[in-house]
Write an enzyme that holds these catalytic residues in place. Structure first.
Site, PDB file in Angstrom:
ATOM      1  N   MET A  16       0.853  -1.196   0.000  1.00 46.70           N
ATOM      2  CA  MET A  16       0.000   0.000   0.000  1.00 46.70           C
ATOM      3  C   MET A  16       0.884   1.240   0.000  1.00 46.70           C
ATOM      4  O   MET A  16       1.639   1.459   0.959  1.00 46.70           O
ATOM      5  CB  MET A  16      -0.905   0.029   1.239  1.00 46.70           C
ATOM      6  CG  MET A  16      -2.102  -0.870   1.146  1.00 46.70           C
ATOM      7  SD  MET A  16      -3.217  -0.639   2.547  1.00 46.70           S
ATOM      8  CE  MET A  16      -2.472  -1.695   3.768  1.00 46.70           C
ATOM      9  N   CYS A  19      -1.960  -2.361 -10.447  1.00 43.98           N
ATOM     10  CA  CYS A  19      -2.386  -1.004 -10.103  1.00 43.98           C
ATOM     11  C   CYS A  19      -3.051  -0.311 -11.291  1.00 43.98           C
ATOM     12  O   CYS A  19      -2.428  -0.157 -12.341  1.00 43.98           O
ATOM     13  CB  CYS A  19      -1.199  -0.173  -9.618  1.00 43.98           C
ATOM     14  SG  CYS A  19      -1.667   1.496  -9.146  1.00 43.98           S
ATOM     15  N   GLY A  50     -11.045  -7.866  -0.577  1.00 47.32           N
ATOM     16  CA  GLY A  50     -12.216  -7.970   0.287  1.00 47.32           C
ATOM     17  C   GLY A  50     -12.046  -8.807   1.541  1.00 47.32           C
ATOM     18  O   GLY A  50     -13.026  -9.057   2.241  1.00 47.32           O
TER      19      GLY A  50
HETATM   20  C1  LIG Z   1      -4.090   2.918   0.337  1.00 47.54           C
HETATM   21  C2  LIG Z   1      -3.838   1.825  -0.653  1.00 47.54           C
HETATM   22  C3  LIG Z   1      -2.636   1.778  -1.344  1.00 47.54           C
HETATM   23  C4  LIG Z   1      -2.369   0.741  -2.254  1.00 47.54           C
HETATM   24  N1  LIG Z   1      -1.136   0.658  -2.858  1.00 47.54           N
HETATM   25  C5  LIG Z   1      -0.826  -0.438  -3.608  1.00 47.54           C
HETATM   26  C6  LIG Z   1       0.491  -0.663  -4.093  1.00 47.54           C
HETATM   27  O1  LIG Z   1       1.428   0.112  -3.829  1.00 47.54           O
HETATM   28  N2  LIG Z   1       0.726  -1.778  -4.859  1.00 47.54           N
HETATM   29  C7  LIG Z   1      -0.262  -2.685  -5.139  1.00 47.54           C
HETATM   30  O2  LIG Z   1       0.000  -3.690  -5.814  1.00 47.54           O
HETATM   31  N3  LIG Z   1      -1.511  -2.500  -4.671  1.00 47.54           N
HETATM   32  C8  LIG Z   1      -1.800  -1.428  -3.903  1.00 47.54           C
HETATM   33  N4  LIG Z   1      -3.061  -1.291  -3.375  1.00 47.54           N
HETATM   34  C9  LIG Z   1      -4.059  -2.344  -3.637  1.00 47.54           C
HETATM   35  C10 LIG Z   1      -4.046  -3.367  -2.520  1.00 47.54           C
HETATM   36  O3  LIG Z   1      -2.778  -3.966  -2.376  1.00 47.54           O
HETATM   37  C11 LIG Z   1      -5.102  -4.451  -2.774  1.00 47.54           C
HETATM   38  O4  LIG Z   1      -4.808  -5.133  -3.959  1.00 47.54           O
HETATM   39  C12 LIG Z   1      -6.525  -3.894  -2.888  1.00 47.54           C
HETATM   40  O5  LIG Z   1      -6.765  -2.835  -1.993  1.00 47.54           O
HETATM   41  C13 LIG Z   1      -7.541  -5.005  -2.628  1.00 47.54           C
HETATM   42  O6  LIG Z   1      -7.383  -5.550  -1.347  1.00 47.54           O
HETATM   43  P1  LIG Z   1      -8.416  -5.203  -0.153  1.00 47.54           P
HETATM   44  O7  LIG Z   1      -9.774  -5.532  -0.660  1.00 47.54           O
HETATM   45  O8  LIG Z   1      -7.966  -6.017   1.021  1.00 47.54           O
HETATM   46  O9  LIG Z   1      -8.292  -3.715   0.093  1.00 47.54           O
HETATM   47  C14 LIG Z   1      -3.350  -0.253  -2.490  1.00 47.54           C
HETATM   48  C15 LIG Z   1      -4.573  -0.177  -1.817  1.00 47.54           C
HETATM   49  C16 LIG Z   1      -4.821   0.832  -0.894  1.00 47.54           C
HETATM   50  C17 LIG Z   1      -6.135   0.851  -0.155  1.00 47.54           C
END
Ligand SMILES: Cc1cc2nc3c(=O)[nH]c(=O)nc-3n(C[C@H](O)[C@H](O)[C@H](O)COP(=O)(O)O)c2cc1C
Length: 381
Positions: free
Chosen positions: A17, A124, A231
Site C-alpha cells: 500500500m 495497479c 475484500g
Molecule cells: C491505500 C492503498 C494503497 C495501495 N497501494 C498499492 C500498491 O502500492 N501496490 C499494489 O500492488 N496495490 C496497492 N493497493 C491495492 C491493494 O494492495 C489491494 O490489492 C486492494 O486494496 C484489494 O485488497 P483489499 O480488498 O484487502 O483492500 C493499495 C490499496 C490501498 C487501499
C-alpha cells in the site's frame, strides 16, 4: 513452495500500500500476527537513485533519495525506504513498479540484499502507473510482463537466492485470466497473488472468486504458492478461505489493515490501542511526520475527538504528545470519544470507558461506520 528463503505458502500477509505500508505499519502488522509484509510500491526509476545507508542509531537500513537542500532540512536527502532487519528479517517483500526489464534488473540489484522477496506490481489501475505501462497495464502486455519476471528470476532471484513474485488482477474472462496465469507460471516466480477484481472494478465492489479453483489448480501443478487478495477483512476469513480452498492458500489484506493494522490478530486491538502502538513505532523509528499523520488519519475514526487533534497537529512531537494522552479505549484525559462524539453511541460504548484491554481486544471491527466522512482511497492498485 519456493525453496529460496522466504516461503509464501498458506501465509496471512499485509498488502502493498503506497504511503501506508511504511515501517511502523509493517511492524504493527507483524506484531499482530501477519506472516509476511509487503512494502509500498516503489518504481524502478526511483530505486536506481537510492543511496543505501546503515542507520546505526535506529539499527535500520535506509535507502535515501537526493532532494534539494533547504534551511529546514539541510541533509539534502529523504528516506524513501527504511527496513529494520532485526524485526523484518525473513518477512519483508519489497514491491517494485516497472515496465522495463533492464531497469527492473538494475533496480532489483540495488535492494535485493536487504529484503526477503521481490514482488512486481501488475495490478495497479491508477493513471500514474498505467500511463507508464506499469501496474495493470502489464496485464495487457503479457510478453513484457513475462520477460520482466523471467529476467528477474534468472538474473537476480536465482543468483541471490531470493524469490520473485507477482501481483495481478483478474481479467474480464475466465479464459483470458487462466491464459495469463499459465504464462506467468512458466517464468519461475515463487508466488502469485491475485486481486480478485478486474482493472475497472472499485474496491467497494465484491471480489469475483469464481476462477479461483482453476487458478489454484494451475499453481499447485506448477509448485507456485498462491495468495488471494480482495475484500478479506479478518483472521477468521483467512481461516475460512483455507477451509474452502486448502491450507496451502494464503490471504492478503489491504484496506482493512489500513483501517487497523492489527487486523491480522484473531482479536484485533481497539482502534485507539492500535493507533497508540503505531505512534510508538513511528517515534521509535523516526518515521516521517507527514506519513505518521497520514496513516493515523486513515485509521482513527473521523468521529473520535482525537481525530481533530491529529489533523491539526504540526510536528512529530505534537503527534507523540497527543497519542500519549489518548487512552487505549479512545478517551482523551478520561473522557471517551464515543461518549463525546457519538449521539448514537454503540450499545457497547459504555464498556469502552473501562479502559479494559480485554474489551479492546474483543472489538473485532472497532472502526465500523465511523470513517465515513474521510475520503477512502477507492481504486488504488
Ligand atoms: C491505500 C492503498 C494503497 C495501495 N497501494 C498499492 C500498491 O502500492 N501496490 C499494489 O500492488 N496495490 C496497492 N493497493 C491495492 C491493494 O494492495 C489491494 O490489492 C486492494 O486494496 C484489494 O485488497 P483489499 O480488498 O484487502 O483492500 C493499495 C490499496 C490501498 C487501499
Amino acid at each position: 513452495m519456493s525453496n529460496m528463503g522466504v516461503n509464501y505458502t498458506g501465509k496471512f500477509v499485509l498488502a502493498p500500500m503506497v504511503r501506508i505500508g511504511e515501517l511502523p505499519t509493517r511492524l504493527l502488522a507483524l506484531k499482530a500476527g501477519a506472516d509476511l509484509v509487503w512494502g509500498p510500491e516503489i518504481i524502478d526509476r526511483k530505486i536506481i537513485t537510492f543511496q543505501r545507508t546503515e542507520n546505526e542509531k535506529l539499527r535500520t537500513i535506509d535507502f535515501l533519495t537526493a532532494k534539494g537542500k533547504t534551511k529546514k532540512d539541510p541533509s539534502g536527502s529523504t528516506v524513501s525506504f527504511r527496513t529494520h532487519r532485526p524485526s523484518e528479517q525473513g518477512k519483508l517483500i519489497f514491491q517494485m513498479g516497472t515496465a522495463n526489464p533492464d531497469l527492473a534488473v538494475k533496480a532489483a540489484n540495488i535492494i535485493i540484499d536487504d529484503i526477503d522477496g521481490l514482488d512486481i506490481n501488475a495490478g495497479c489501475p491508477k493513471h500514474f502507473s498505467v500511463h507508464a505501462g506499469m501496474g495493470a497495464a502489464l496485464l495487457k502486455t503479457p510478453d513484457l510482463l513475462c520477460e520482466i519476471l523471467t529476467r528477474l528470476v534468472n538474473e537476480v532471484g536465482k543468483p541471490k537466492n531470493k524469490p520473485i513474485s507477482v501481483k495481478i488482477r483478474i481479467l474480464e474472462s475466465k479464459e483470458s485470466t487462466l491464459e495469463l496465469v499459465d504464462r506467468i507460471l512458466k517464468t519461475g516466480v515463487a508466488n502469485l497473488t491475485v486481486h480478485c477484481r478486474t482493472r475497472d472494478m472499485r474496491n467497494r465492489e465484491s471480489p469475483i472468486r469464481d476462477y479461483l479453483p482453476f487458478i489454484i489448480e494451475k499453481c499447485r501443478n506448477a509448485k507456485v504458492s498462491f495468495i488471494i487478495n480482495g475484500g478479506i477483512k479478518s483472521h477468521q476469513e483467512y481461516l475460512d478461505l483455507q477451509k474452502e480452498y486448502g491450507s496451502d492458500i494464503g490471504s492478503m489484506i489491504a484496506e482493512a489493515a489500513e483501517t487497523n493494522p492489527t487486523v491480522f490478530s484473531p482479536i484485533p486491538y481497539h482502534w485507539a490501542k492500535a493507533a497508540k502502538e503505531f505512534a510508538k513505532y513511528a517515534t521509535e523509528f523516526d518515521n516521517h511526520y507527514a506519513n505518521t499523520k497520514y496513516c493515523l488519519s486513515r485509521s482513527v475514526p473521523g468521529k473520535a475527538k482525537v481525530y481533530q487533534h491529529i489533523t491539526k497537529s504540526k510536528s512529530k512531537e505534537e503527534i507523540a504528545q497527543i497519542m500519549d494522552k489518548l487512552g487505549e479505549d479512545g478517551s482523551i484525559e478520561g473522557i471517551t470519544s464515543e461518549k463525546l462524539n457519538s449521539a448514537k453511541a454503540k450499545p457497547n460504548g459504555a464498556e469502552a470507558k473501562t479502559n479494559n484491554n480485554k474489551r479492546d481486544l474483543e472489538d473485532p471491527q472497532p472502526n465500523n461506520g465511523t470513517i465515513a466522512k474521510k475520503a477512502k482511497v477507492d481504486q488504488v492498485a
